[in-house]
Design an enzyme around this catalytic site. Structure first.
Site, PDB file in Angstrom:
ATOM      1  N   LYS A 140       0.765  -1.173  -0.050  1.00 24.01           N
ATOM      2  CA  LYS A 140       0.105   0.106  -0.106  1.00 24.01           C
ATOM      3  C   LYS A 140       0.943   1.254  -0.006  1.00 24.01           C
ATOM      4  O   LYS A 140       0.402   2.410  -0.415  1.00 24.01           O
ATOM      5  CB  LYS A 140      -0.756  -0.056   1.120  1.00 24.01           C
ATOM      6  CG  LYS A 140      -2.123  -0.974   1.055  1.00 24.01           C
ATOM      7  CD  LYS A 140      -3.140  -0.658   0.132  1.00 24.01           C
ATOM      8  CE  LYS A 140      -4.319  -1.768   0.204  1.00 24.01           C
ATOM      9  NZ  LYS A 140      -5.297  -1.352  -0.597  1.00 24.01           N
ATOM     10  N   ASP A 141       2.153   1.186   0.175  1.00 23.71           N
ATOM     11  CA  ASP A 141       2.928   2.242   0.096  1.00 23.71           C
ATOM     12  C   ASP A 141       3.190   2.771  -1.203  1.00 23.71           C
ATOM     13  O   ASP A 141       3.209   3.908  -1.511  1.00 23.71           O
ATOM     14  CB  ASP A 141       4.345   1.814   0.469  1.00 23.71           C
ATOM     15  CG  ASP A 141       4.686   1.712   2.176  1.00 23.71           C
ATOM     16  OD1 ASP A 141       3.630   1.575   2.899  1.00 23.71           O
ATOM     17  OD2 ASP A 141       5.667   1.584   2.379  1.00 23.71           O
TER      18      ASP A 141
END
Length: 379
Positions: free
Chosen positions: A55-56
């Protein structure tokens, strides 16, 4: 030892900012789960990102474009509906760039994720009213949208409706997979929630290498690909509708729905057999990828994404008492995992539009701001 040449993209250079430390994650062969004559099974370790998850990638991509487009300005507030990795990534980047972050979460927020959000200074607001599907997704999103309207100089990344979510994986994750896995790559397995990495990877791969099979994995009880909704325990997966980031289901060759039992069993077996501590959604991807590897020759490769760090699940997936309390197995036998994988069958082998549960009215109904859909020239 790998059976094929594996490419590395980690140069070890100094980067100017935390956002620049994302990507180029390692891909490793899972040699203790397969047997001679079966396809090479590999996992891309997204725990190597600074926030510990895949999700970064969309978090950084969306924030960069929001800054360039003027939607996010110095001293601003980031407001997002997330009880997991996306919220943690935003909290981390917010701290690094001087933004206030408000995370709208639900009662399923784990103590570990709460501690991580608070460690980065995020403000946490808990929604305790379920939506019409029995989950909290819609009520969380509606509240986040209302807060955005009320709080000056605020920005809503909105991972569920923002097309930059999948665009991040189209531009980075998919490119890395193709480069690292080489011409032997025959299948890629992705789980689904907001549809970001499945949608983005499928779009690039079907354009660049259409012979590669794209397999989507959902959890039983989610209705991303239709079906009947019911409660489930697997975090980081599923929705009660098909997300817009899955804009073309014809790019997905097969869909599997796995049980909580399969997902938890597989992530624990991965830790014991391969020494890789990853989350429960990784377990869901793993058992399906293993099923694909069992029936492909040794000349081919099957890839999955190890979505995040398993330390976030020490009190649940890796806690025997918690598992027993929820009637889940504590078994970590490789042979029994292989047998379970061999029994899996796809929910659909031809994923057409009629399998979907799109809700084109939902963004408007939940009050999604127009700034969520960044202009095409910002993509």
């Amino acid at each position: 030892m790998n059976r094929f040449l594996m490419h590395t993209t980690n140069t070890g250079t100094v980067v100017p900012h935390l956002l620049d430390a994302i990507g180029s994650t390692t891909t490793v062969s899972l040699t203790r789960l397969t047997r001679p004559g079966e396809a090479d099974l590999v996992a891309k370790l997204e725990s190597g990102n600074p926030g510990g998850s895949l999700k970064d990638r969309p978090a950084a991509h969306i924030l960069r474009h929001a800054e360039r487009a003027g939607y996010l300005r110095p001293g601003g507030t980031i407001i997002e509906s997330s009880s997991g990795n996306f919220g943690i990534a935003l909290a981390m980047f917010g701290a690094a760039r001087g933004y206030r972050v408000i995370a709208v979460v639900d009662p399923k927020l784990t103590p570990t994720n709460r501690a991580l959000l608070e460690a980065f200074g995020a403000q946490i607001i808990v929604v305790d009213e379920p939506d019409d599907a029995g989950s909290y997704h819609k009520t969380r999103i509606a509240l986040a949208n209302r807060l955005h309207r009320e709080i000056p100089n605020s920005f809503r990344p909105d991972q569920c409706f923002n097309p930059l979510n999948s665009d991040a994986h189209y531009r980075t994750t998919a490119e890395e997979l193709l480069a690292q896995c080489g011409p032997e790559l025959s299948a890629i397995v992705c789980t689904v929630s907001t549809g970001g990495h499945l949608g983005g990877i499928a779009r690039l791969v079907k354009h660049r290498a259409p012979h590669i099979t794209i397999i989507g994995v959902d959890v039983e009880g989610s209705t991303v690909f239709g079906g009947t909704a019911h409660p489930y325990l697997t975090p980081g997966m599923g929705l009660s509708w098909t997300p817009a980031n899955l804009d073309d289901l014809s790019r997905i060759d097969a869909v599997y729905q796995v049980s909580d039992e399969h997902a938890y069993r597989a992530c624990r077996t991965l830790a014991r057999a391969e020494g890789i501590l990853a989350g429960v959604s990784t377990g869901a991807a793993l058992i399906v990828a293993l099923a694909a590897a069992l029936h492909r020759p040794a000349t081919q490769r099957v890839a999955l994404l190890a979505n995040d760090r398993g330390e976030r699940y020490l009190t649940t997936a890796f806690n025997d008492e918690w598992l027993r309390a929820h009637s889940l197995t504590t078994d970590t036998s490789v042979d029994r995992l292989r047998a379970a994988a061999d029994r899996l069958r796809p929910t659909s082998t031809r994923v057409a539009q009629e399998c979907a549960n799109y809700r084109p009215d939902l963004a408007t109904a939940l009050g999604t701001p127009t700034t969520t859909h960044l202009p095409a020239n910002a993509r």
